[in-house]
Write a protein that holds these residues in place. Sequence first.
Motif, short mmCIF file in Angstrom:
data_model
loop_
_atom_site.label_atom_id
_atom_site.label_comp_id
_atom_site.label_asym_id
_atom_site.label_seq_id
_atom_site.Cartn_x
_atom_site.Cartn_y
_atom_site.Cartn_z
N ASP A 8 -51.30 28.62 55.78
CA ASP A 8 -51.70 30.03 55.95
C ASP A 8 -53.21 30.16 55.86
O ASP A 8 -53.82 30.95 56.59
CB ASP A 8 -51.03 30.90 54.89
CG ASP A 8 -49.52 30.99 55.07
OD1 ASP A 8 -49.02 30.65 56.16
OD2 ASP A 8 -48.85 31.40 54.11
N LEU A 26 -49.09 33.71 62.05
CA LEU A 26 -49.00 34.49 60.81
C LEU A 26 -47.98 35.61 60.96
O LEU A 26 -47.23 35.91 60.03
CB LEU A 26 -50.37 35.06 60.42
CG LEU A 26 -51.37 34.04 59.89
CD1 LEU A 26 -52.74 34.68 59.68
CD2 LEU A 26 -50.87 33.41 58.59
N ARG A 29 -44.57 34.30 60.41
CA ARG A 29 -44.32 33.99 59.00
C ARG A 29 -44.20 35.23 58.12
O ARG A 29 -43.47 35.21 57.12
CB ARG A 29 -45.43 33.10 58.45
CG ARG A 29 -45.46 31.72 59.06
CD ARG A 29 -46.56 30.88 58.49
NE ARG A 29 -46.66 29.60 59.18
CZ ARG A 29 -47.57 28.69 58.94
NH1 ARG A 29 -48.48 28.90 58.00
NH2 ARG A 29 -47.59 27.57 59.62
N TYR A 30 -44.91 36.31 58.43
CA TYR A 30 -45.02 37.42 57.49
C TYR A 30 -44.47 38.76 57.98
O TYR A 30 -44.34 39.68 57.16
CB TYR A 30 -46.48 37.60 57.06
CG TYR A 30 -46.91 36.51 56.13
CD1 TYR A 30 -46.65 36.60 54.77
CD2 TYR A 30 -47.51 35.36 56.62
CE1 TYR A 30 -47.00 35.57 53.92
CE2 TYR A 30 -47.87 34.33 55.77
CZ TYR A 30 -47.61 34.44 54.42
OH TYR A 30 -47.95 33.42 53.57
N ALA A 33 -41.48 39.91 55.91
CA ALA A 33 -41.85 40.29 54.54
C ALA A 33 -42.50 41.67 54.52
O ALA A 33 -42.22 42.48 53.63
CB ALA A 33 -42.78 39.25 53.92
N PHE A 34 -43.37 41.95 55.51
CA PHE A 34 -44.00 43.27 55.59
C PHE A 34 -42.95 44.35 55.87
O PHE A 34 -43.00 45.43 55.28
CB PHE A 34 -45.07 43.29 56.69
CG PHE A 34 -46.31 42.49 56.39
CD1 PHE A 34 -46.48 41.81 55.19
CD2 PHE A 34 -47.32 42.42 57.32
CE1 PHE A 34 -47.62 41.08 54.93
CE2 PHE A 34 -48.48 41.69 57.07
CZ PHE A 34 -48.63 41.03 55.88
N ARG A 74 -51.31 33.60 51.09
CA ARG A 74 -50.06 34.36 50.96
C ARG A 74 -50.28 35.63 50.14
O ARG A 74 -49.87 36.72 50.53
CB ARG A 74 -48.99 33.49 50.32
CG ARG A 74 -47.68 34.20 50.10
CD ARG A 74 -46.60 33.24 49.57
NE ARG A 74 -45.37 33.94 49.38
CZ ARG A 74 -44.56 34.34 50.35
NH1 ARG A 74 -44.86 34.08 51.59
NH2 ARG A 74 -43.45 34.99 50.09
N LEU A 77 -52.41 38.09 52.20
CA LEU A 77 -51.63 38.72 53.28
C LEU A 77 -50.65 39.75 52.73
O LEU A 77 -50.51 40.85 53.28
CB LEU A 77 -50.90 37.64 54.07
CG LEU A 77 -51.78 36.78 54.97
CD1 LEU A 77 -51.07 35.49 55.35
CD2 LEU A 77 -52.19 37.56 56.22
N LEU A 78 -49.96 39.40 51.66
CA LEU A 78 -49.00 40.35 51.07
C LEU A 78 -49.71 41.57 50.50
O LEU A 78 -49.18 42.68 50.55
CB LEU A 78 -48.14 39.65 50.03
CG LEU A 78 -47.18 38.60 50.60
CD1 LEU A 78 -46.45 37.87 49.48
CD2 LEU A 78 -46.19 39.22 51.58
N LEU A 117 -38.28 35.10 53.79
CA LEU A 117 -38.95 34.09 52.98
C LEU A 117 -38.30 32.74 53.19
O LEU A 117 -37.10 32.62 53.29
CB LEU A 117 -38.88 34.45 51.50
CG LEU A 117 -39.68 35.66 51.03
CD1 LEU A 117 -39.53 35.81 49.53
CD2 LEU A 117 -41.13 35.55 51.41
N GLY A 121 -41.30 30.51 49.59
CA GLY A 121 -41.43 31.92 49.27
C GLY A 121 -40.41 32.35 48.24
O GLY A 121 -40.71 33.16 47.35
#
Length: 185
Positions: A8, A26, A29-30, A33-34, A74, A77-78, A117, A121
């Motif tokens: 990442d 990205l 991957r995310y 989660a968002f 990570r 980004l979160l 995740l 994660g």
Amino acid sequence: MSLEGFSDEALLALVARGEEEALRWLFRRYAEAFLALARRMGLDANAQEDVVQEAFVRVWKNARQFDPRRASARAWLLAVGHHTAVDHIRRLEARPKALEPQFEEADGEFDLPCDGLNEEGHLDRVRIQRALKRLGPEERRVIVLLYYQGHSHQEAAELLGIPLGTLKTWARRALLRLREELHEP
């Protein structure tokens, strides 16, 4: 060139240089989660998608601000996803749904978003849950109000009936304790 195996941190460095393919990785991957975070904060499906889109616009524009000495990619980004969701909620003048039971029940499991995740994660989620359980009640309440329910510092202080300065002290102490519990430098 495939960026699949890139970390990442490496992807963020490429995004900072304007590499769109790195942003796509990205996103893969995310994005889930968002979406999960926005869902947990009480946003409807359209607003959830808006949060994801806005968060990745912010990642694209602000990737140069990422400093690996201050946080992992990570975590950064979160945090972008979290702040985007909170900003969206404030713009809608809505209240997020509580992620946790009432404070008296807060000793139970912390229900962190886990959609999308991977195994790493999931392990991070378990570590965070354990660390949260080791916080004192005041520290845990502050973290729940600020980071799980999306309240501003002023709102959290009012809900807890304490001065703003006290809340900020508790929040700082809680974040330091979490960092210690998670053994982050």
